[in-house]
Scaffold this motif. Structure first.
Motif, PDB file in Angstrom:
ATOM      1  N   HIS A   7     -19.023 -16.954  -4.642  1.00  8.23           N
ATOM      2  CA  HIS A   7     -18.895 -15.645  -4.007  1.00  8.23           C
ATOM      3  C   HIS A   7     -19.657 -15.535  -2.683  1.00  8.23           C
ATOM      4  CE1 HIS A   7     -17.170 -13.385  -7.532  1.00  8.23           C
ATOM      5  NE2 HIS A   7     -17.681 -14.436  -8.160  1.00  8.23           N
ATOM      6  N   TRP A   8     -20.428 -16.542  -2.336  1.00 11.20           N
ATOM      7  CA  TRP A   8     -21.330 -16.420  -1.194  1.00 11.20           C
ATOM      8  C   TRP A   8     -20.625 -16.138   0.129  1.00 11.20           C
ATOM      9  CZ3 TRP A   8     -25.499 -20.855  -1.882  1.00 11.20           C
ATOM     10  CH2 TRP A   8     -26.273 -20.569  -3.021  1.00 11.20           C
ATOM     11  N   HIS A   9     -19.374 -16.535   0.252  1.00 11.54           N
ATOM     12  CA  HIS A   9     -18.658 -16.332   1.521  1.00 11.54           C
ATOM     13  C   HIS A   9     -17.627 -15.202   1.448  1.00 11.54           C
ATOM     14  CE1 HIS A   9     -20.459 -19.787   3.521  1.00 11.54           C
ATOM     15  NE2 HIS A   9     -20.318 -20.444   2.373  1.00 11.54           N
ATOM     16  N   ASP A  10     -17.658 -14.421   0.385  1.00 16.50           N
ATOM     17  CA  ASP A  10     -16.685 -13.334   0.217  1.00 16.50           C
ATOM     18  C   ASP A  10     -16.615 -12.408   1.427  1.00 16.50           C
ATOM     19  OD1 ASP A  10     -16.247 -14.325  -2.301  1.00 16.50           O
ATOM     20  OD2 ASP A  10     -16.692 -12.449  -3.350  1.00 16.50           O
ATOM     21  N   ILE A  13     -14.922  -0.422  -0.953  1.00 11.42           N
ATOM     22  CA  ILE A  13     -13.732  -1.182  -1.331  1.00 11.42           C
ATOM     23  C   ILE A  13     -13.125  -1.778  -0.068  1.00 11.42           C
ATOM     24  CG2 ILE A  13     -11.447  -1.033  -2.371  1.00 11.42           C
ATOM     25  CD1 ILE A  13     -12.557   1.211  -4.131  1.00 11.42           C
ATOM     26  N   TRP A  14     -13.016  -3.093  -0.068  1.00 15.47           N
ATOM     27  CA  TRP A  14     -12.629  -3.814   1.134  1.00 15.47           C
ATOM     28  C   TRP A  14     -11.483  -4.783   0.882  1.00 15.47           C
ATOM     29  CZ3 TRP A  14     -18.237  -6.001   2.096  1.00 15.47           C
ATOM     30  CH2 TRP A  14     -19.114  -4.931   2.386  1.00 15.47           C
ATOM     31  N   LEU A  15     -10.882  -5.216   1.968  1.00 18.95           N
ATOM     32  CA  LEU A  15     -10.128  -6.463   2.007  1.00 18.95           C
ATOM     33  C   LEU A  15     -11.167  -7.503   2.398  1.00 18.95           C
ATOM     34  CD1 LEU A  15      -7.093  -5.145   4.068  1.00 18.95           C
ATOM     35  CD2 LEU A  15      -6.875  -6.183   1.798  1.00 18.95           C
ATOM     36  N   HIS A  16     -11.260  -8.575   1.646  1.00 19.16           N
ATOM     37  CA  HIS A  16     -12.254  -9.600   1.997  1.00 19.16           C
ATOM     38  C   HIS A  16     -11.766 -10.973   1.558  1.00 19.16           C
ATOM     39  CE1 HIS A  16     -13.809 -10.197  -2.084  1.00 19.16           C
ATOM     40  NE2 HIS A  16     -14.071  -8.896  -2.213  1.00 19.16           N
ATOM     41  N   MET A  17     -12.576 -11.991   1.792  1.00 18.45           N
ATOM     42  CA  MET A  17     -12.174 -13.354   1.498  1.00 18.45           C
ATOM     43  C   MET A  17     -12.163 -13.632   0.003  1.00 18.45           C
ATOM     44  SD  MET A  17     -13.867 -15.307   4.769  1.00 18.45           S
ATOM     45  CE  MET A  17     -14.149 -16.779   3.832  1.00 18.45           C
ATOM     46  N   ASP A  18     -11.205 -14.444  -0.405  1.00 19.32           N
ATOM     47  CA  ASP A  18     -10.960 -14.715  -1.818  1.00 19.32           C
ATOM     48  C   ASP A  18     -11.878 -15.800  -2.369  1.00 19.32           C
ATOM     49  OD1 ASP A  18      -9.097 -14.158  -4.080  1.00 19.32           O
ATOM     50  OD2 ASP A  18      -8.690 -16.308  -3.887  1.00 19.32           O
ATOM     51  N   HIS A  19     -12.304 -15.601  -3.630  1.00 19.66           N
ATOM     52  CA  HIS A  19     -13.107 -16.615  -4.301  1.00 19.66           C
ATOM     53  C   HIS A  19     -12.372 -17.215  -5.492  1.00 19.66           C
ATOM     54  CE1 HIS A  19     -14.390 -12.640  -6.047  1.00 19.66           C
ATOM     55  NE2 HIS A  19     -13.985 -13.267  -7.133  1.00 19.66           N
ATOM     56  N   GLY A  20     -11.088 -16.867  -5.640  1.00 16.55           N
ATOM     57  CA  GLY A  20     -10.267 -17.496  -6.662  1.00 16.55           C
ATOM     58  C   GLY A  20     -10.067 -16.710  -7.940  1.00 16.55           C
TER      59      GLY A  20
END
Length: 244
Positions: free
Chosen positions: A163-166, A198-205
């Motif tokens: 999750h570190w780069h979410d 609540i955001w659009l953000h990078m996926d962690h799978g």
């Protein structure tokens, strides 16, 4: 969990840690035979053509909430009310016609969707929300929305490493927040219990706390495409609620 009106770029230092953290049969006789033949023809079973003036898969309830001025829609099609899997599609409007510009596989709240979101329910809120501000840990990639770069938005390192780069790139969904502020501004006009961040953000799978996540490439594409002059919104929910 989870703002360039024009091209404004804001840099914020590493301040406080971020609080972020869904027949009947014909009768015999007469021209019945002709009717039966027509009913069995390929043309009779062809799916109706989609209305290009509407965002696909979105029913009257939510379609009517898309602002008339909007020319960009990020549609999030949740697989099911209790599913964390979704497909995210960017539509662009030219004249009266909506056209698909791009799509990505993504995730939503780990417990699915809800029409009555509240703090910590682990479900994403169904609805239509404006997209006004963006930001992230990484430098502005050329965003058109106002972009706030700040290390304070980084996911805590006591979270799982996946999750570190979410929050390297995020776009704030205007649900219970103040437009025109950095995505991690904690102000919640409708109260804390209604949830927020609540955001659009990078996926962690996998599923999120309530946000929508897609790949880094997808986030970068949205950041460099969504234009405040085109009044972008997100239309999000599970397919059944979207179609209502």
């Amino acid at each position: 969990m989870h703002s360039t009106g024009g091209t404004a770029k804001v840099l914020i230092g590493t301040a406080a840690v971020l609080a972020l953290l869904t027949s009947c049969s014909g009768q015999d006789g007469g021209d019945g035979a002709k009717k039966d033949a027509a009913a069995s023809s390929p043309a009779a079973h062809r799916a109706p053509e989609a209305d290009p003036t509407r965002v696909p898969g979105v029913g009257d309830r939510l379609q009517g909430q898309i602002p008339a001025a909007s020319r960009q829609v990020v549609a999030v099609y949740g697989k099911g009310i209790d599913s964390a899997d979704s497909t995210v599609v960017l539509y662009t409007k030219t004249g009266k016609t909506w056209k698909k510009s791009a799509s990505w596989q993504g995730h939503n709240g780990k417990k699915g969707w809800t029409t009555a979101h509240h703090e910590n329910d682990k479900r994403s809120p169904v609805g239509v929300y404006t997209l006004s501000d963006a930001g992230g840990v990484l430098a502005d990639p050329g965003a058109r929305l106002p972009y706030t770069q700040t290390a304070s938005i980084q996911a805590p390192h006591y979270w799982s490493k996946s999750h570190w780069h979410d929050f390297d790139y995020v776009i704030a969904i205007d649900y219970n927040r103040v437009k025109g502020t950095a995505p991690n501004d904690p102000t919640r006009p409708e109260g804390q219990t209604k949830g927020g961040s609540i955001w659009l953000h990078m996926d962690h799978g996998s599923g999120t706390s309530a946000c929508v996540s897609i790949s880094k490439a997808g986030m970068k594409s949205l950041l460099t495409t969504l234009d405040p002059a085109r009044h972008p919104v997100v239309v999000m929910g599970d397919k059944k609620n979207l179609a209502a």
